[in-house]
Design an enzyme around this catalytic site. Sequence first.
Site, PDB file in Angstrom:
ATOM      1  N   LYS A  36       2.664   2.014   2.524  1.00  0.00           N
ATOM      2  CA  LYS A  36       2.566   2.537   3.902  1.00  0.00           C
ATOM      3  C   LYS A  36       3.661   1.898   4.742  1.00  0.00           C
ATOM      4  O   LYS A  36       3.778   0.678   4.798  1.00  0.00           O
ATOM      5  CB  LYS A  36       1.200   2.148   4.502  1.00  0.00           C
ATOM      6  CG  LYS A  36       0.124   3.191   4.287  1.00  0.00           C
ATOM      7  CD  LYS A  36      -1.063   2.912   5.217  1.00  0.00           C
ATOM      8  CE  LYS A  36      -1.931   4.133   5.336  1.00  0.00           C
ATOM      9  NZ  LYS A  36      -3.029   3.970   6.282  1.00  0.00           N
TER      10      LYS A  36
ATOM     11  N   LYS B  10       0.850  -1.208   0.000  1.00  0.00           N
ATOM     12  CA  LYS B  10       0.000   0.000   0.000  1.00  0.00           C
ATOM     13  C   LYS B  10       0.876   1.245   0.000  1.00  0.00           C
ATOM     14  O   LYS B  10       0.382   2.365   0.042  1.00  0.00           O
ATOM     15  CB  LYS B  10      -0.840   0.050   1.287  1.00  0.00           C
ATOM     16  CG  LYS B  10      -2.081  -0.787   1.316  1.00  0.00           C
ATOM     17  CD  LYS B  10      -2.982  -0.293   2.455  1.00  0.00           C
ATOM     18  CE  LYS B  10      -3.103  -1.283   3.569  1.00  0.00           C
ATOM     19  NZ  LYS B  10      -3.890  -0.814   4.700  1.00  0.00           N
TER      20      LYS B  10
HETATM   21  N1  C2G Z   1     -10.225   6.307  10.110  1.00  0.00           N
HETATM   22  C1  C2G Z   1     -11.225   7.193  10.532  1.00  0.00           C
HETATM   23  N2  C2G Z   1     -10.884   8.409  11.002  1.00  0.00           N
HETATM   24  C2  C2G Z   1      -9.579   8.774  11.089  1.00  0.00           C
HETATM   25  C3  C2G Z   1      -8.560   7.884  10.679  1.00  0.00           C
HETATM   26  C4  C2G Z   1      -8.911   6.635  10.187  1.00  0.00           C
HETATM   27  O1  C2G Z   1     -12.426   6.861  10.458  1.00  0.00           O
HETATM   28  N3  C2G Z   1      -9.269  10.012  11.576  1.00  0.00           N
HETATM   29  C5  C2G Z   1     -10.639   5.000   9.590  1.00  0.00           C
HETATM   30  C6  C2G Z   1     -10.233   4.825   8.134  1.00  0.00           C
HETATM   31  O2  C2G Z   1     -11.189   5.448   7.287  1.00  0.00           O
HETATM   32  C7  C2G Z   1     -10.245   3.303   8.006  1.00  0.00           C
HETATM   33  C8  C2G Z   1      -9.829   2.840   9.416  1.00  0.00           C
HETATM   34  O3  C2G Z   1     -10.002   3.966  10.299  1.00  0.00           O
HETATM   35  O4  C2G Z   1     -11.566   2.843   7.749  1.00  0.00           O
HETATM   36  C9  C2G Z   1      -8.398   2.386   9.471  1.00  0.00           C
HETATM   37  O5  C2G Z   1      -7.598   3.447   8.969  1.00  0.00           O
HETATM   38  P1  C2G Z   1      -6.157   3.054   8.376  1.00  0.00           P
HETATM   39  O6  C2G Z   1      -5.433   2.242   9.382  1.00  0.00           O
HETATM   40  O7  C2G Z   1      -5.522   4.282   7.803  1.00  0.00           O
HETATM   41  O8  C2G Z   1      -6.590   2.060   7.190  1.00  0.00           O
HETATM   42  P2  C2G Z   1      -6.062   2.069   5.694  1.00  0.00           P
HETATM   43  O9  C2G Z   1      -4.587   2.133   5.681  1.00  0.00           O
HETATM   44  O10 C2G Z   1      -6.861   3.080   4.986  1.00  0.00           O
HETATM   45  O11 C2G Z   1      -6.410   0.570   5.217  1.00  0.00           O
HETATM   46  O12 C2G Z   1      -8.198  -2.741   2.403  1.00  0.00           O
HETATM   47  C10 C2G Z   1      -8.468  -1.512   3.038  1.00  0.00           C
HETATM   48  C11 C2G Z   1      -7.209  -0.945   3.657  1.00  0.00           C
HETATM   49  O13 C2G Z   1      -6.502  -1.940   4.383  1.00  0.00           O
HETATM   50  C12 C2G Z   1      -7.567   0.228   4.571  1.00  0.00           C
END
Ligand code: C2G
Length: 154
Positions: free
Chosen positions: A48, A46
Amino acid sequence: MVMKTVITYGTFDMFHVGHLNLLRRLSEMGDRLIVAVSTDEFNKGKGKKTLIPYDQRSQIVESIKYVDMVVPEESWEQKLTDVKKYNVDVFAIGEDWKGKFDFLEDLCEVVYLPRTKNISTTDLKKSLKRFLSIPHEDLIQAFEVLELLRRDLE
Ligand code: C2G
């Protein structure tokens, strides 16, 4: 009673209240919440770089009272098999992914939820980096000044 299962996917690095708000809301949408936590390898895909390794991130998510089960997220494709494997009724994720997973609509309900404002792992990392970039001697000097002030106040 038919069990309503909700699933979501995410990295959950440096777990914060934005993640917590999402998981709480997801737990209110059904009877069982499954969270697929991105492995370190999948995160590399990703683009990341996580600060906290997978085994710690998954332990933290598993300990959240809203979460019933944690599984590793190792590929984009696994959502299709997971929905069948766990008999999922609802796939939900933050709206930063709006539209990206509509292909699941044939298999389950797809929901995109508003993100929590003013908090993100990216911002946390930035402020951590800013703090750590303060020259060492400036930090020492600041602590010395604080110590003098503390003594004056005694
Ligand atoms: N999130 C949120 N508010 C934030 C930060 C994150 O609602 N201030 C939510 C994101 O929208 C996501 C979840 O928390 O639904 C996890 O965020 P991340 O760990 O950044 O996930 P991400 O890297 O976007 O991975 O297959 C899908 C991916 O694995 C999603």
